[in-house]
Design a protein around this motif. Structure first.
Motif, PDB file in Angstrom:
ATOM      1  N   ASP A  34       0.841  -1.200   0.000  1.00  0.00           N
ATOM      2  CA  ASP A  34       0.000   0.000   0.000  1.00  0.00           C
ATOM      3  C   ASP A  34       0.875   1.249   0.000  1.00  0.00           C
ATOM      4  O   ASP A  34       1.977   1.258   0.563  1.00  0.00           O
ATOM      5  CB  ASP A  34      -0.921   0.006   1.222  1.00  0.00           C
ATOM      6  N   SER A  35       0.374   2.291  -0.608  1.00  0.00           N
ATOM      7  CA  SER A  35       1.140   3.528  -0.720  1.00  0.00           C
ATOM      8  C   SER A  35       1.277   4.221   0.626  1.00  0.00           C
ATOM      9  O   SER A  35       0.372   4.158   1.477  1.00  0.00           O
ATOM     10  CB  SER A  35       0.458   4.471  -1.712  1.00  0.00           C
ATOM     11  N   TYR A  36       2.421   4.868   0.813  1.00  0.00           N
ATOM     12  CA  TYR A  36       2.606   5.708   1.987  1.00  0.00           C
ATOM     13  C   TYR A  36       1.678   6.920   1.878  1.00  0.00           C
ATOM     14  O   TYR A  36       1.286   7.324   0.778  1.00  0.00           O
ATOM     15  CB  TYR A  36       4.057   6.201   2.074  1.00  0.00           C
ATOM     16  N   GLY A  37       1.376   7.496   3.035  1.00  0.00           N
ATOM     17  CA  GLY A  37       0.570   8.706   3.032  1.00  0.00           C
ATOM     18  C   GLY A  37       1.430   9.926   2.819  1.00  0.00           C
ATOM     19  O   GLY A  37       1.674  10.358   1.689  1.00  0.00           O
ATOM     20  N   ARG A  38       1.967  10.459   3.907  1.00  0.00           N
ATOM     21  CA  ARG A  38       2.793  11.665   3.809  1.00  0.00           C
ATOM     22  C   ARG A  38       4.291  11.349   3.840  1.00  0.00           C
ATOM     23  O   ARG A  38       5.107  12.266   3.880  1.00  0.00           O
ATOM     24  CB  ARG A  38       2.445  12.607   4.966  1.00  0.00           C
ATOM     25  N   HIS A  39       4.648  10.084   3.850  1.00  0.00           N
ATOM     26  CA  HIS A  39       6.063   9.711   3.852  1.00  0.00           C
ATOM     27  C   HIS A  39       6.483   9.255   2.466  1.00  0.00           C
ATOM     28  O   HIS A  39       5.678   8.824   1.645  1.00  0.00           O
ATOM     29  CB  HIS A  39       6.336   8.580   4.852  1.00  0.00           C
ATOM     30  N   GLU A  89      12.074   0.427  10.193  1.00  0.00           N
ATOM     31  CA  GLU A  89      11.312   0.928   9.060  1.00  0.00           C
ATOM     32  C   GLU A  89      11.964   2.223   8.603  1.00  0.00           C
ATOM     33  O   GLU A  89      11.995   3.215   9.332  1.00  0.00           O
ATOM     34  CB  GLU A  89       9.852   1.181   9.432  1.00  0.00           C
ATOM     35  N   GLU A  90      12.472   2.192   7.391  1.00  0.00           N
ATOM     36  CA  GLU A  90      13.119   3.375   6.828  1.00  0.00           C
ATOM     37  C   GLU A  90      12.081   4.162   6.029  1.00  0.00           C
ATOM     38  O   GLU A  90      11.730   3.803   4.903  1.00  0.00           O
ATOM     39  CB  GLU A  90      14.283   2.936   5.921  1.00  0.00           C
ATOM     40  N   ARG A  91      11.576   5.241   6.631  1.00  0.00           N
ATOM     41  CA  ARG A  91      10.516   6.010   5.967  1.00  0.00           C
ATOM     42  C   ARG A  91      10.794   7.514   5.975  1.00  0.00           C
ATOM     43  O   ARG A  91       9.897   8.316   5.707  1.00  0.00           O
ATOM     44  CB  ARG A  91       9.170   5.752   6.645  1.00  0.00           C
ATOM     45  N   GLU A  92      11.992   7.896   6.299  1.00  0.00           N
ATOM     46  CA  GLU A  92      12.348   9.307   6.332  1.00  0.00           C
ATOM     47  C   GLU A  92      13.033   9.767   5.060  1.00  0.00           C
ATOM     48  O   GLU A  92      13.531  10.885   4.997  1.00  0.00           O
ATOM     49  CB  GLU A  92      13.259   9.589   7.546  1.00  0.00           C
ATOM     50  N   LYS A  93      13.079   8.908   4.050  1.00  0.00           N
ATOM     51  CA  LYS A  93      13.714   9.282   2.794  1.00  0.00           C
ATOM     52  C   LYS A  93      12.653   9.734   1.795  1.00  0.00           C
ATOM     53  O   LYS A  93      11.453   9.527   1.986  1.00  0.00           O
ATOM     54  CB  LYS A  93      14.501   8.086   2.232  1.00  0.00           C
ATOM     55  N   GLU A  94      13.104  10.295   0.702  1.00  0.00           N
ATOM     56  CA  GLU A  94      12.187  10.719  -0.343  1.00  0.00           C
ATOM     57  C   GLU A  94      11.738   9.535  -1.203  1.00  0.00           C
ATOM     58  O   GLU A  94      10.611   9.490  -1.682  1.00  0.00           O
ATOM     59  CB  GLU A  94      12.857  11.775  -1.231  1.00  0.00           C
ATOM     60  N   GLN A  95      12.660   8.545  -1.373  1.00  0.00           N
ATOM     61  CA  GLN A  95      12.366   7.369  -2.186  1.00  0.00           C
ATOM     62  C   GLN A  95      13.038   6.141  -1.578  1.00  0.00           C
ATOM     63  O   GLN A  95      13.870   6.249  -0.686  1.00  0.00           O
ATOM     64  CB  GLN A  95      12.855   7.569  -3.631  1.00  0.00           C
ATOM     65  N   GLU A  96      12.652   4.986  -2.120  1.00  0.00           N
ATOM     66  CA  GLU A  96      13.260   3.707  -1.723  1.00  0.00           C
ATOM     67  C   GLU A  96      13.126   3.448  -0.221  1.00  0.00           C
ATOM     68  O   GLU A  96      14.064   2.974   0.430  1.00  0.00           O
ATOM     69  CB  GLU A  96      14.745   3.664  -2.127  1.00  0.00           C
ATOM     70  N   CYS A  97      11.979   3.748   0.356  1.00  0.00           N
ATOM     71  CA  CYS A  97      11.716   3.396   1.756  1.00  0.00           C
ATOM     72  C   CYS A  97      11.390   1.905   1.848  1.00  0.00           C
ATOM     73  O   CYS A  97      10.941   1.282   0.876  1.00  0.00           O
ATOM     74  CB  CYS A  97      10.558   4.228   2.305  1.00  0.00           C
ATOM     75  N   PHE A  98      11.600   1.325   3.030  1.00  0.00           N
ATOM     76  CA  PHE A  98      11.356  -0.109   3.174  1.00  0.00           C
ATOM     77  C   PHE A  98      11.220  -0.481   4.642  1.00  0.00           C
ATOM     78  O   PHE A  98      11.659   0.244   5.537  1.00  0.00           O
ATOM     79  CB  PHE A  98      12.496  -0.918   2.543  1.00  0.00           C
TER      80      PHE A  98
END
Length: 278
Positions: A127-132, A160-169
């Protein structure tokens, strides 16, 4: 009017068709590597086959981060967690407070590769991230490390790496023996020679025993092949050791106390002529 036999036969055929269609529908979906089926490498196919023993197992992990985040993760290896709720979902996150379910990764967008003692399984298309992470789709990275004797254990979420602009995981890890390298079962040259030597000895003893007993008609210890030779072998070895390892000269004359040449005195020149009659 059709006979009862024809009617029952038709019912059997219809039931068989229904069962086959139902079985095809309930058949569980498995991992589908990203890209066309023709582009799947032999390594990817081999790794997916290697992971098959884990496909019937379910893994759960509950994580509580402070008072704001309390989640339960459900994971299956190359199988859907719950096909009735989320199509192709291989790893889902459930918020224990709100009950909201989020698909972290799907098995129809799989990547897999390995190292010497690990396998990396990646589910994309969550599922897509919301604001991350610029709203991109979630993905799960599962590191499966080698642990001998354990089918599967220690399923945990690392981060959970979600503070980046892309390639979160989401990063998970677990232990399993399926990630261990195959043990080399080839025999060494020394082992092969030892097996051949032991086989020859066994053949010599058994074959010689049967020959002596059935052909020659020997009894008792004489049934042992070349019994006389093995009986004298100890003496022959002792003689050989004495010949090779003796320290005294081989041509030294034997000398015994009392009879050696150095013990003999000179012959007396005195004669008892005066004792002879004149």
């Amino acid at each position: 009017m059709s006979s009862p036999q024809h009617t029952s036969g038709l019912l059997v055929v219809l039931m068989a068709l229904v069962v086959s269609v139902w079985a095809e529908e309930v058949k569980e979906k498995s991992c589908d590597v990203i890209g066309d089926e023709s582009s799947e490498s032999q390594m990817e196919k081999a790794l997916l086959k290697k992971l098959e023993p884990l496909s019937q197992m379910r893994f759960n992990k509950t994580v509580e981060l402070g008072t704001t985040e309390n989640y339960t993760y459900h994971f299956r290896v190359c199988r859907e967690v719950d096909s009735s709720l989320h199509d192709f979902a291989g790893l889902v996150q459930i918020d224990r407070k709100t009950g909201k379910t989020t698909v972290v990764g799907r098995i129809n967008e799989t990547q897999v590769f390995n190292g010497s003692d690990w396998i990396m399984l990646i589910y994309k298309g969550g599922d897509s991230y919301g604001r991350h992470c610029s709203g991109e789709k979630r993905r799960a990275v599962i590191m499966i490390s080698c642990k001998q004797g354990i089918t599967a254990s220690s399923f945990n979420i690392i981060s959970e790496e979600r503070e980046k602009e892309q390639e979160c995981f989401y990063l998970f890890e677990m232990d399993s023996s399926v990630a261990c390298p195959a043990e080399d079962s080839h025999l060494s040259v020394g082992s092969i020679l030892l097996i051949i030597f032991a086989s020859l000895i066994a053949f010599y003893i058994i074959g010689g025993f049967l020959y002596q007993r059935l052909v020659v008609g020997a009894k008792g210890m004489e049934q042992f092949p070349h019994f006389a030779f093995w009986q004298d072998l100890g003496n022959l070895v002792a003689d050989g050791c004495d010949f090779v390892c003796r320290s005294k000269p081989r041509n030294a004359p034997a000398a015994y106390r009392g009879v050696g040449d150095d013990q003999l005195g000179e012959e007396s020149e005195e004669r008892d002529d005066h004792l002879l009659p004149m």
